[in-house]
Each structure stands twice: as C-alpha cells, then as structure tokens.
Design a protein around this motif. Structure first.
Motif, mmCIF file in Angstrom:
data_model
loop_
_atom_site.group_PDB
_atom_site.id
_atom_site.type_symbol
_atom_site.label_atom_id
_atom_site.label_comp_id
_atom_site.label_asym_id
_atom_site.label_seq_id
_atom_site.Cartn_x
_atom_site.Cartn_y
_atom_site.Cartn_z
ATOM 1 N N HIS A 109 56.379 56.279 70.633
ATOM 2 C CA HIS A 109 57.192 55.524 70.216
ATOM 3 C C HIS A 109 56.775 54.927 68.830
ATOM 4 O O HIS A 109 55.702 54.392 68.403
ATOM 5 C CB HIS A 109 57.273 54.034 71.282
ATOM 6 N N ARG A 110 57.561 55.081 67.674
ATOM 7 C CA ARG A 110 57.043 54.941 66.433
ATOM 8 C C ARG A 110 58.124 53.995 65.652
ATOM 9 O O ARG A 110 57.861 54.017 64.318
ATOM 10 C CB ARG A 110 56.704 56.264 65.744
ATOM 11 N N ARG A 111 59.112 53.810 66.325
ATOM 12 C CA ARG A 111 60.428 53.005 65.440
ATOM 13 C C ARG A 111 60.337 51.580 65.731
ATOM 14 O O ARG A 111 60.691 51.226 66.988
ATOM 15 C CB ARG A 111 61.726 53.767 65.807
ATOM 16 N N SER A 112 60.098 50.600 64.695
ATOM 17 C CA SER A 112 60.187 49.374 64.845
ATOM 18 C C SER A 112 61.608 48.884 65.094
ATOM 19 O O SER A 112 62.517 49.422 64.668
ATOM 20 C CB SER A 112 59.455 48.763 63.787
ATOM 21 N N GLU A 113 61.612 47.599 65.674
ATOM 22 C CA GLU A 113 62.921 47.189 66.051
ATOM 23 C C GLU A 113 63.955 46.828 64.849
ATOM 24 O O GLU A 113 65.026 46.615 65.228
ATOM 25 C CB GLU A 113 62.738 45.760 67.061
ATOM 26 N N TYR A 114 63.167 46.235 63.830
ATOM 27 C CA TYR A 114 63.903 45.787 62.762
ATOM 28 C C TYR A 114 63.392 46.352 61.412
ATOM 29 O O TYR A 114 62.249 46.684 61.127
ATOM 30 C CB TYR A 114 63.665 44.125 62.628
ATOM 31 N N ALA A 115 64.447 46.724 60.405
ATOM 32 C CA ALA A 115 64.229 46.945 59.053
ATOM 33 C C ALA A 115 63.835 45.705 58.392
ATOM 34 O O ALA A 115 64.082 44.492 58.854
ATOM 35 C CB ALA A 115 65.575 47.548 58.579
ATOM 36 N N THR A 116 63.076 45.839 57.342
ATOM 37 C CA THR A 116 62.406 44.785 56.492
ATOM 38 C C THR A 116 63.739 44.040 55.969
ATOM 39 O O THR A 116 63.632 42.724 55.873
ATOM 40 C CB THR A 116 61.726 45.443 55.272
ATOM 41 N N ARG A 117 64.792 44.737 55.734
ATOM 42 C CA ARG A 117 65.949 44.165 55.048
ATOM 43 C C ARG A 117 66.659 43.090 55.891
ATOM 44 O O ARG A 117 67.160 42.333 55.370
ATOM 45 C CB ARG A 117 66.947 45.188 54.446
#
Length: 511
Positions: free
Chosen positions: A261-269
């Motif tokens: 699992h390497r994908r974070s829940e939120y984008a910085t934007r």
C-alpha cells in the motif's frame, strides 16, 4: 528508536534484545538561570519488566564536575515510564558533558546502562551549553520549532518523547512555542498497535486533549499539528505540515502499515483547498530527496513547482535541522516562487523525534543504527515577530503573514520605510520606498556578527545583492539609504556569524 520490531517470516535483528528501550536525554542548551532537565525513559516494560535501582548523573566541565545519585528502586512493568531530574550547571558559558548511568536488574541480573541501551551503538555523552544569554533577538521575536514528533509518533522504527518532557525541554531551551506534528499514519492507530486503524481515533483525540491540557499550564505554547503524507502532482508521497485543524486528515501512503500500500488518501491540492482562516499549511522539508529504497518501497518524492504554487500552501519549511544541500535546494525552490510573483514564506523546524541532544535512528532495518547531532529539538528555530500577548491565534496569524525569520543562531529583522508608512516582514509597502532598516543580533554562544546581505528580487527577472557588508560585535543596526527611491520587487536579508551560524528573513515587498 524502536528496537523490538522484527519481520514475521524472517525474525532476525541485530539490535533486538529482551530488554525494554532505555534512554536518557537532555536539551543541547539551557537558558539563563535555567537548570538542566535530564529525562530518562523506559519503553516496553510491559513486555520486558525490569527493576530500575538507581540513576547516577555526572555533569563535567573544564574545571569541575558534579555527580549525583538518585535511588529509584522501582519495578517497571508498564508500556512507558519516564522521570525527569534537575541538575544545576557547575559553570555557565562553557560546554558541559553529561553522562547518565542507570542501574537496572532483570531476571536477577544487574547491569548499568550508560545513556542508552541500543546494542549496535556505542555509548555517547550529552553536550549541553548552559548559556548566560537569552536567545538573540528575544526582545523582538518569539522562538519556536515548527516540526517536532512526540510519542504519539510510534511505529516500526521510531518513537518520540512525551509531551510533558518535550514542553519541559522547550522551557529550558528558551523556546516560546513548539508545533506537535506527529505522523498521520501513527495518529489513527489503535492504542498498542502499529498497524491496526482505530475508527474512533482515540489516539488522535487523546493527543489533542493532552496538548490543550498542557497549554492550560502556561508557556511554552504547544501548537496542535499533524504531518500528513499526501500525494503531489506526480502521485508521489510528500509530507505536508498542517496546524490547528480540528479534524484528523488520514495519510498512510508511506507508513508501511499494509503490504504494497503506497497511495495516500488525499492529494496535497485537496488538503490545501479545504482550509479555514484559523489553519496553517506548509510544505515539510520540500527538497529533502528520498533514498532509492524509499522511492521504491514507499513511493516518496519531493515538492515540485506546481505543488508549491497552490494558494492554500502558505510556505515551505526549508530549514530542517541543518544548512545542508536540501536547505540550499529549498532556498532556490522558494526564490523561484518569489520571482514568479507568489507571496510564499519560509519556516524552520528540526523533524526531531524526541531527540533533545542527539538523533539516534535506524540506518539499515534489522541491521544497523546511527547517531548524529543534527535534527534535535530547537536546534533550528523560527522567530515570529512579537505583537500582542502570545496566544495560538496570534502566533498562527503572524506565521501565515510571513512575519518570521529562520535561524540556527543569530537574529535579523528588517523593515522598509516609505514617505509616511512602514512595512515589516511579510508585508507590502504600497508607494515609494525610501530606506531599509536592519537590526541584527547574536551572542557568544552563536558567535560574533560577521556579514550582512540584502537581496533584491525583480518579479519575472532575477535576484541581485544590493548590500554586502562586514559586521562585528553582537548587535548592529544598518540603514540602507541611497537617497533614491527603492526599486519595486521584494527585499530579503541574511546575516552570518563568525561561527557560521545564519539567519534568513522573509521578504518585504515594494509595489
């Protein structure tokens, strides 16, 4: 430094042992009339119970040494035990060497732990300066650390210090505030677990309650924060520092809590677009380049230009414990944003995980550890211009407006005077600028003032040095007045001491 994690199917570790983690620590500096707080902690005593029989502390300088023994005689069988002792420095203004010897018994075997019990690291002493001067510029600035991890950061490889011990160390250091920015992927864990998520967020809630309770006991002020792992515009994991949010933001992309699992829940934007007036967001160490292993296993990246341009990002924590290559890359990153017309600001922190005196960390998982003297609490500081009485709202307002400097020693303040008005750090002078006034200050601990620069940036073009001057002594006031109106653009300043300690100001704009 967590010693007890081992892989399930390959349970080998060179630094694993059947003892709890045992550490001592002390701040690298104490201010005038301050005693030295020396904290010992024992973690995982519920797994490996011990008896702590005594603690002997020695404080040595060139001409004298004091030694004191504290009888404890206590069984430690809880997850976390901590105790702080107070020692008066035998002298001030000279380097002090501190050693802490803890006599412990486990299963009828008695031994002595000197400062720490990491099997793969040699004992090292603590170096403390008992300063007889306040931090330079304390009449003009509140001083603090904007990136710090407490023991609410706890995972496979690391843990921080408790909030009471951290606040106590800050007080001794002479700091006015400390931002508690624990990892997003640790704050949502079930108590006692490194991997299981708690839907009720008891750990996050407890951290907010403890911060509020400690703030009720006076300064230093603790800023509630979080270091969120978020996705940059290249879909790589970067770290975003958020302050004073009344909600938890998940960010698990580089927490290594779930396999692959390497994908974070939120984008910085997405985080930057969902702000209130009372919240602050800055880019954490934007140009610290991850190792190849971190890129592969954790999908880590760096802050790129489109990420830093987001309107909700107030600025960048370019100073992260030392003036290294990542700092200079971060400085160029910030200047590039300024020259495109963006009004962004710079901040300083240390990313310390406890670490009052030395940074002890894993270098190769299950195999080796390392120690260095960088990234320790309060080593690099953000100075915030004083206004009314210090409060959370006032402090965050000043930070959002860029009324701040960064330093590892001296202070620098700048203002631009017009015909009938004046602009301070972070502000814009609308009209004709007449002169620039700079106040610089240092002390023997950080070295005599050595050089001063004022840099002028022209939007859409480049920066030029408009003043380069040698200095001496510990205080200086310089006025730059050519008799001609100042050119439009922005002005920022830098001061260096003869010990190579440095301070950088945020800009003042002339339009």
């Amino acid at each position: 430094l967590e010693l007890h994690h081992r892989f399930r199917y390959f349970p080998f570790s060179r630094y694993y042992h059947r003892l709890p983690e045992i550490y001592a620590d002390a701040p690298f500096r104490v201010g005038p009339k301050k005693s030295i707080p020396i904290t010992i902690l024992v973690k995982d005593g519920h797994r490996f119970p011990i008896q702590l029989e005594s603690v002997q502390i020695s404080v040595q300088c060139n001409s004298s040494m004091i030694k004191k023994t504290f009888d404890i005689n206590r069984d430690i069988d809880q997850p976390w035990f901590e105790k702080t002792f107070s020692m008066e420095p035998p002298e001030r203004g000279v380097p002090l060497i501190i050693a802490v010897e803890m006599t412990v018994k486990r299963q009828n075997r008695t031994g002595v732990v000197r400062n720490h019990n990491v099997p793969t690291s040699s004992p090292f002493d603590f170096f403390v300066t008992a300063d007889d001067h306040r931090l330079p510029g304390s009449d003009q600035f509140w001083w603090g650390d904007l990136h710090y991890h407490s023991n609410y950061t706890e995972d496979f490889v690391e843990f921080g210090a408790s909030l009471p011990a951290s606040k106590n160390a800050c007080s001794a250091l002479g700091l006015d505030f400390l931002a508690i920015t624990d990892h997003s992927y640790d704050l949502d864990d079930l108590p006692g677990s490194w991997t299981e998520t708690d839907p009720d967020l008891k750990r996050w809630q407890q951290s907010r309650e403890e911060i509020a309770e400690l703030n009720g006991s006076g300064l230093p002020l603790l800023i509630p924060g979080e270091e969120v792992t978020s996705r940059n515009m290249d879909e790589k994991n970067v770290h975003t520092l958020v302050y004073n949010l009344n909600r938890y933001i998940p960010g698990s992309g580089d927490g290594a809590e779930r396999w692959l699992h390497r994908r974070s829940e939120y984008a910085t934007r997405e985080i930057a677009s969902d702000l209130t007036d009372k919240e602050l967001i800055i880019a954490a160490h934007p140009r610290v380049r991850p190792s190849r292993l971190e890129q592969i296993l954790l999908n880590r990246g760096i802050w790129n230009s489109p990420d830093g341009e987001l309107s909700g990002i107030h600025g960048y924590q370019i100073l992260n414990g030392r003036f290294d290559n990542a700092f200079h890359e971060g400085l160029r990153y910030w200047v590039d944003q300024l020259l495109t017309g963006k009004k962004k600001y710079i901040y300083a922190g240390n990313d310390a995980h406890g670490n009052f005196n030395a940074f002890h960390q894993i270098s190769l998982p299950m195999w080796s550890t390392q120690m260095h003297r960088n990234q320790i609490l309060g080593q690099c500081r953000t100075g915030v211009l004083k206004t009314s009485q210090l409060s959370l709202d006032v402090l965050l307002h000043q930070l959002k407006q860029g009324r701040a400097i960064i330093t590892d020693g001296p202070s620098i303040n700048m203002e631009i005077e017009g015909e009938d008005t004046c602009a301070i750090l972070g502000e814009t002078l609308n009209g004709i600028g007449k002169r620039i006034k700079l106040n610089t200050e240092s002390s023997p601990t950080w070295g005599e003032l050595s050089s001063l620069q004022v840099i002028h940036g022209v939007i859409g073009k480049q920066e030029d040095i408009v003043l380069s001057r040698s200095l001496s002594g510990y205080q200086n006031t310089t006025i730059l007045d050519s008799g001609e109106p100042l050119n439009q653009g922005y002005y920022r300043a830098k001061v260096v001491t003869d010990k190579n300690r440095q301070a950088f100001s945020n800009p003042v704009w002339v339009e």
